[in-house]
Each structure stands twice: as structure tokens, then as C-alpha cells.
Design a protein around this motif. Structure first.
Motif, PDB file in Angstrom:
ATOM      1  N   ASP A 299      -5.115  -3.003   7.193  1.00  0.00           N
ATOM      2  CA  ASP A 299      -4.118  -3.213   6.148  1.00  0.00           C
ATOM      3  C   ASP A 299      -3.018  -4.148   6.640  1.00  0.00           C
ATOM      4  OD1 ASP A 299      -2.683  -2.372   3.588  1.00  0.00           O
ATOM      5  OD2 ASP A 299      -1.237  -1.756   5.118  1.00  0.00           O
ATOM      6  N   THR A 418     -19.614   1.216   2.570  1.00  0.00           N
ATOM      7  CA  THR A 418     -18.189   1.338   2.829  1.00  0.00           C
ATOM      8  C   THR A 418     -17.946   1.601   4.299  1.00  0.00           C
ATOM      9  OG1 THR A 418     -16.142   2.402   2.084  1.00  0.00           O
ATOM     10  CG2 THR A 418     -18.073   3.828   2.414  1.00  0.00           C
ATOM     11  N   THR A 447     -15.630   5.545  -2.946  1.00  0.00           N
ATOM     12  CA  THR A 447     -14.510   5.650  -2.015  1.00  0.00           C
ATOM     13  C   THR A 447     -13.185   5.522  -2.742  1.00  0.00           C
ATOM     14  OG1 THR A 447     -14.575   3.272  -1.560  1.00  0.00           O
ATOM     15  CG2 THR A 447     -15.782   4.712  -0.066  1.00  0.00           C
ATOM     16  N   SER A 449      -8.806   5.161  -1.614  1.00  0.00           N
ATOM     17  CA  SER A 449      -8.011   4.684  -0.491  1.00  0.00           C
ATOM     18  C   SER A 449      -6.706   5.459  -0.375  1.00  0.00           C
ATOM     19  CB  SER A 449      -7.712   3.191  -0.658  1.00  0.00           C
ATOM     20  OG  SER A 449      -6.998   2.693   0.454  1.00  0.00           O
ATOM     21  N   GLY A 454      -6.601   5.461   5.127  1.00  0.00           N
ATOM     22  CA  GLY A 454      -7.583   4.445   4.748  1.00  0.00           C
ATOM     23  C   GLY A 454      -8.578   4.971   3.728  1.00  0.00           C
ATOM     24  N   ASP A 455      -9.784   4.407   3.724  1.00  0.00           N
ATOM     25  CA  ASP A 455     -10.798   4.802   2.753  1.00  0.00           C
ATOM     26  C   ASP A 455     -11.333   6.200   3.061  1.00  0.00           C
ATOM     27  OD1 ASP A 455     -10.528   2.404   1.505  1.00  0.00           O
ATOM     28  OD2 ASP A 455     -12.316   1.490   2.372  1.00  0.00           O
TER      29      ASP A 455
END
Length: 594
Positions: A299, A418, A447, A449, A454-455
Motif C-alpha cells: 500500500d 489473490t 477477497t 481489503s 490487507g486482503d
């Protein structure tokens, strides 16, 4: 007659022998360390063990002791034996599937792990050494007595120089296959050596480097950028062990104590450091060079925060198991270290477009194709899967990318694949496990987030009455590695399907959003009720979300202010005086929170 060692095996063995003369430390933890002298002796004894066991071509390794795994891996490397490292969290049926396909001549496996039908020779690995002096002594005595387990078996073996088992791949890592056939990525010695040369140049590694790695050795980045890279350089390696959120700040102690020069990790660890850790100057020493983030999308804001708050450099490395580990590098040089990008290609060719011969213009998004000497040979004994991703030497990464000003950014995925905590996960694997429940007729996994973690995975199923979420979660935990277990599983009576018989994705996604909203609302209800019960010193069962000033004991002016303080702190919000005066019920708080 044994063949000469490959160029890569010869390089690794020569480096280990050279560093053994200087009595340098190869690996260390807080409780133990292994010198290059000891590593050399271990490899010599394992080499003799291999020769006594008909010169194996393939060896499988599965253990929770990273030190033991590293020793066996490097012994395999020096003897030109193809190896695979399996996830210590893998379930028995997956281990059996991997071993069935890989068909190792020897399997080194923790003795507490039971798997059925393992072919070839089985060598049990003793439990990991304990940190206490007494248990260390007991383990040593036990290890000396048990001569048919590792490392005890080394005590009865005389050392012998490594000898090549013949032309073979360096290693095979399996990237998928929970209920379906696993896919094994085959990496050659030449591809591995070429890639190590690349990352050595990119990150200015040398024999003085001290590399701290937070990934499991079953992960390509944990293996290649851990003991393999360190032996290639003649450097030092530290493994962080099983990562725990509660020990986030322990990373700083390890970096300082081990004088780390490079910290190799995944985005979720950096996100947790950003969110949970207080400032520490561990990254500010003259010895420390850069953090290397790999195994997934980093990110942009997390990247910026870490560099700013901890006064250090973060480099972002993009690659796949199929590219050994990398190919595109953002950093450590300032020209490529641009947050939000994966930087520039090094020693690899790049095309963005629908096909390798149909490159798009800069700024246009398309499939990312890679071609270079570090690419895999293919998937093990699976020409169909290989041909599905390889075109004239070009690898279809499955990622959608675009290039601007020479910098590449990943903007999406072509396929339903993913990345969870640095591991590639096929949602279909989770669906297949959920369908093992006789009451589940359809399953869909996607998925979501989270800004910190995160995911994460979310599943929705069509199921008969009587099927409940705890049972499905238990089913997943019994059949999947921890990082593949959905955080939430939602149940519907039916799921819409298209003409092909598959779940209609758009509708399933909307149903998940609806369930998410309902779950969030229910969780907020419970939290507000519990906070009010705490402030007013009454049982939560006496309250409901409609409780308010006029029907709640203890909800006076002082109680009102205390409740506001509790809610502001819990939800990290700040209410205005006007909002505070208008609150009369818990539902008013709920509206403001949402």
C-alpha cells in the motif's frame, strides 16, 4: 562414476568452505547460532548420508525448525539434488498429494507429523530445540541416542565431500492444490544463480550483509532470499521465526541485536508495524540499508508512513514463484523507489499487452508479460498448465499493469487469484473445501481489503438448513492452511447461477455486501450495549439498542459524558457539542458511529 558438480553447486560449496576458514557465523537466532564451520561439517555428513542411500535425485523437506531445513536445503544444493520445501502448516491430505506428485527418494519430516503412503526413505526430524538450558541439554542427549532421526543420524556418519547427483533442477515449489492436483514450479540451477546475481546487484549485497527474513522457507522469498542467498554471498542470515502480532516490536530488537543490513518481509508485516509499533531507531544504524517488501502489493500510504516514521528506505520487489522471486524493483535507488509502483525491470524483459507481440502504449493497462533467464522451466510434469501461461518464452503473470515514465504499476488481476499475507491463493481451493460439506450446494469466495491487515478471504455458500458457520469454519481449518481460511463465511438458501452452472459473480458480491452490512450493524449493536452496561454498571441483558436516557438506570448527565468518552475512544471518533446534546438513545450513537 559421479558427475562433476554444477556451476551453481560448486559456487555454493566453495563459498561455504571459504567462510568456514574465517569461522564466520552463517545463521543465528536469540538462542543459538550456526557457524560456517558447523554448516560445512553438516553438509559433508549429509553428503555421505545421501551417497549411502543410493544417491537420491529428489528430496522433500517439512519442518518447523528453519535451521534444520536450511542445512538440508544447502546439502541438496551442493549435491545437485532437486528438493522441495513444504509448508509446516499444510494439512496431511495436501502433504500426501504433494509427495505423491513429487515422489521423493528421501523425505525429511517432523516426527510429530503423520502422513500416509510416503514413498522412499523417511527421516524424522527431532522437535525444535527449546530455549532453556535444561531442555537444550535433554534435546542434545536425546539427539545423540536416536541415530535414525535428524540431526542425530549425523553422529554416526563420517564426512564426505559433496558429489553431484547429475543434471537436475535446483528446486520445485508447489503453489496450489488443496483438493485438486498441485502445481510445482520448477526452477533450474542456472535460473536461480542468474536471479541471485541480479538481486545481489540491486540491493548491494556482499559477504558482510546480515539478512533478516520474516517468511517461511516454504515460501519462495523465504527460501531464496534467506539461506540460499546468504550461502551464495557468504553472508549472515537470521530467521524471525513464527510471526505473531503481539510481538511486532520484537522485530526492532532482532534487527538491532543481529545488526541486520536488510529486512525482507511482506506488506502485512509492514502494515502492522505502521499501525501498532512506536518509533524505534533500529533502522537508523549505519549498517542497515533497506527494507525489502515482497510477496504482494505494498500500500502506497503504508510505504510512505514507514519511510517517514522510521527514517528508513523501503524497496518494493515484484515477482512470482515462477520468476524465482523477482523481476521488477522499486528501489533502493531513488529513481525507481516510487511508492505505489513496482519500479523498473532488471535483467528481465517486459511487455504490457494482450499478447507478447501486441504491446500497448505507455499509460494503457494490459497484461504483464515477463521474459528472462530467471523464469521457471515449467510446471512439474504438467505441460497443459505450463502452456497455459508460457508463450514463446514469455510468462503471463496474470497481473494487469501499466507503465508511465518508465515505472510500472500493478492495477488489477486477470484471473481469480489473490494474495493473502504474501501467499498466492486460488479462491477455487476454498470453494472445493466448502463443498465437502454435504449440505453445501454452491460456494463462492472472494477477497475484501482491510487497511491494516490487507486482503482477506470471504466466502458465501448456498446450503441446506442445519449447516452452520462454525462447522464450515472448522471444515476449512481442518483442510486448509491458516492463511486460506475465510475470515467470514456467509450462508444463503440459494445462490444465483448462470447458463454455465457457475455462481453469478456480480450478484454474489452484492449478497456479500449485504451480509457485511448486517454483520457490521450487529457488531456495532453488541459493542454499544456492552459499553453502556460497563458505564452504567448493569447487566447487558437489561439493555437493547433502543435503550436511552428515559428508560436506563444510571443514564444521568455524568453517565452520559462517561458513555460518550468510552464510545469516542473505542471507535476513534470525536463528537461535536451539538451532536452530544442531541443524543438520547443508543441508536443515536449508532447513527453517528456509522
Amino acid at each position: 562414476m559421479r558427475k562433476l558438480m554444477s556451476k551453481f553447486a560448486d559456487h555454493i560449496w566453495s563459498t561455504i568452505c571459504q567462510q568456514a576458514q574465517s569461522k564466520k557465523v552463517f545463521s543465528k537466532t536469540f538462542t543459538e547460532q550456526v557457524s560456517y564451520v558447523k554448516l560445512k561439517q553438516i553438509i559433508e555428513k549429509l553428503s555421505e548420508f545421501f551417497q549411502q542411500n543410493n544417491s537420491p535425485k529428489k528430496i522433500a523437506i517439512m519442518s518447523g525448525n528453519d535451521q534444520f531445513v536450511a542445512q538440508i536445503v544447502l546439502a541438496c544444493t551442493c549435491n545437485d539434488i532437486t528438493y522441495t520445501v513444504m509448508d509446516k502448516e499444510a494439512k496431511p491430505h495436501r502433504v500426501n498429494a504433494l509427495l505423491s506428485q513429487f515422489a521423493p527418494d528421501i523425505t525429511f519430516i517432523d516426527e510429530e507429523f503423520t502422513a500416509e503412503g510416503i514413498a522412499g526413505t523417511i527421516v524424522n526430524i527431532n522437535p525444535s530445540p527449546s530455549s532453556t538450558v535444561l531442555n537444550k541439554l535433554l534435546n542434545k542427549l536425546y539427539s545423540n541416542k536416536v541415530q535414525d532421526t535428524y540431526p542425530g543420524l549425523l553422529n554416526q556418519i563420517k564426512p564426505s565431500s559433496p558429489k553431484s547427483a547429475g543434471k537436475c533442477a535446483a528446486y520445485i515449489l508447489f503453489t496450489s492444490g488443496t483438493t485438486a492436483a498441485p502445481k510445482g514450479v520448477v526452477i533450474s540451477n542456472s535460473a536461480l544463480m542468474r536471479h541471485l546475481s541480479t538481486i545481489k546487484g540491486v540491493f548491494s549485497y556482499n559477504s558482510d550483509s546480515q539478512i533478516l527474513n520474516s517468511l517461511n522457507l516454504s515460501h519462495a522469498d523465504g527460501l531464496v532470499q534467506g539461506p540460499v542467498l546468504v550461502a551464495y554471498l557468504g553472508a549472515g542470515w537470521s530467521s524471525i521465526g513464527q510471526y505473531k502480532i503481539a510481538e511486532t516490536e520484537r522485530i526492532f530488537d532482532i534487527i538491532t541485536a543481529h545488526q541486520a543490513s536488510h529486512f525482507i518481509t511482506v506488506p502485512i508485516v509492514l502494515s502492522l508495524i505502521d499501525k501498532l509499533a512506536k518509533y524505534d531507531d533500529a533502522f537508523c544504524s549505519t549498517n542497515f540499508k533497506t527494507i525489502v517488501s515482497t510477496g504482494g502489493h505494498l500500500d502506497k500510504q503504508t510505504w510512505i508512513n514507514i519511510e517517514r516514521n522510521f527514517n528508513t528506505k523501503v524497496s518494493n520487489m515484484y515477482g512470482l514463484t515462477e520468476t524465482t522471486t523477482g523481476g521488477l524493483f522499486a528501489g533502493p535507488d531513488d529513481n525507481s523507489r516510487i511508492p505505489g509502483t513496482v519500479g523498473k525491470p532488471v535483467d528481465i524483459n517486459v511487455v504490457i499487452g494482450p499478447a507478447p507481440d501486441q504491446a500497448l502504449n505507455d499509460g494503457d493497462a494490459g497484461l504483464l508479460w515477463l521474459k528472462g533467464e530467471n523464469l521457471m522451466q515449467g510446471y512439474y510434469n504438467n505441460h497443459k498448465a505450463t502452456n497455459a501461461v508460457m508463450v514463446n518464452g514469455w510468462l503471463n503473470t496474470g497481473d494487469i499493469a501499466q507503465i508511465e515514465n518508465g515505472l510500472i504499476s500493478i492495477v488489477g488481476r486477470e484471473k481469480l487469484l489473490t494474495n493473502i499475507g504474501g501467499y498466492a491463493v486460488h479462491p477455487q481451493e476454498i470453494n472445493e473445501v466448502l463443498l465437502l460439506d454435504a449440505g453445501v450446494t454452491l460456494a463462492y469466495t472472494t477477497t475484501k481489503s482491510d487497511p491494516t491487515y490487507g486482503d482477506y478471504l470471504v466466502s458465501i455458500v448456498a446450503a441446506n438448513k442445519g449447516v452452520d458457520k462454525p462447522a464450515l469454519t472448522t471444515l476449512c481449518r481442518n483442510n486448509l492452511e491458516p492463511h486460506k481460511v475465510p475470515r467470514y463465511i456467509y450462508i444463503e438458501d440459494t445462490l444465483p447461477i448462470g447458463p454455465s452452472g457457475k455462481v453469478i459473480i456480480d450478484v454474489a458480491e452484492k449478497l456479500i455486501v449485504q451480509q457485511d452490512m448486517q454483520l457490521e450493524q450487529n457488531n456495532t449493536h453488541v459493542t454499544l450495549i456492552n459499553l453502556a452496561a460497563k458505564v452504567f454498571n448493569i447487566e447487558a441483558t437489561q439493555l437493547s439498542i433502543t435503550s436511552g436516557v428515559h428508560n436506563t438506570p444510571g443514564w444521568d448527565s455524568l453517565g452520559h459524558l462517561m458513555l460518550i468518552t468510552e464510545i469516542e475512544q473505542y471507535f476513534s471518533i470525536l463528537l461535536t457539542p451539538n451532536q452530544i446534546m442531541q443524543i438520547e438513545k443508543l441508536t443515536d450513537f449508532e447513527a453517528l458511529v456509522q
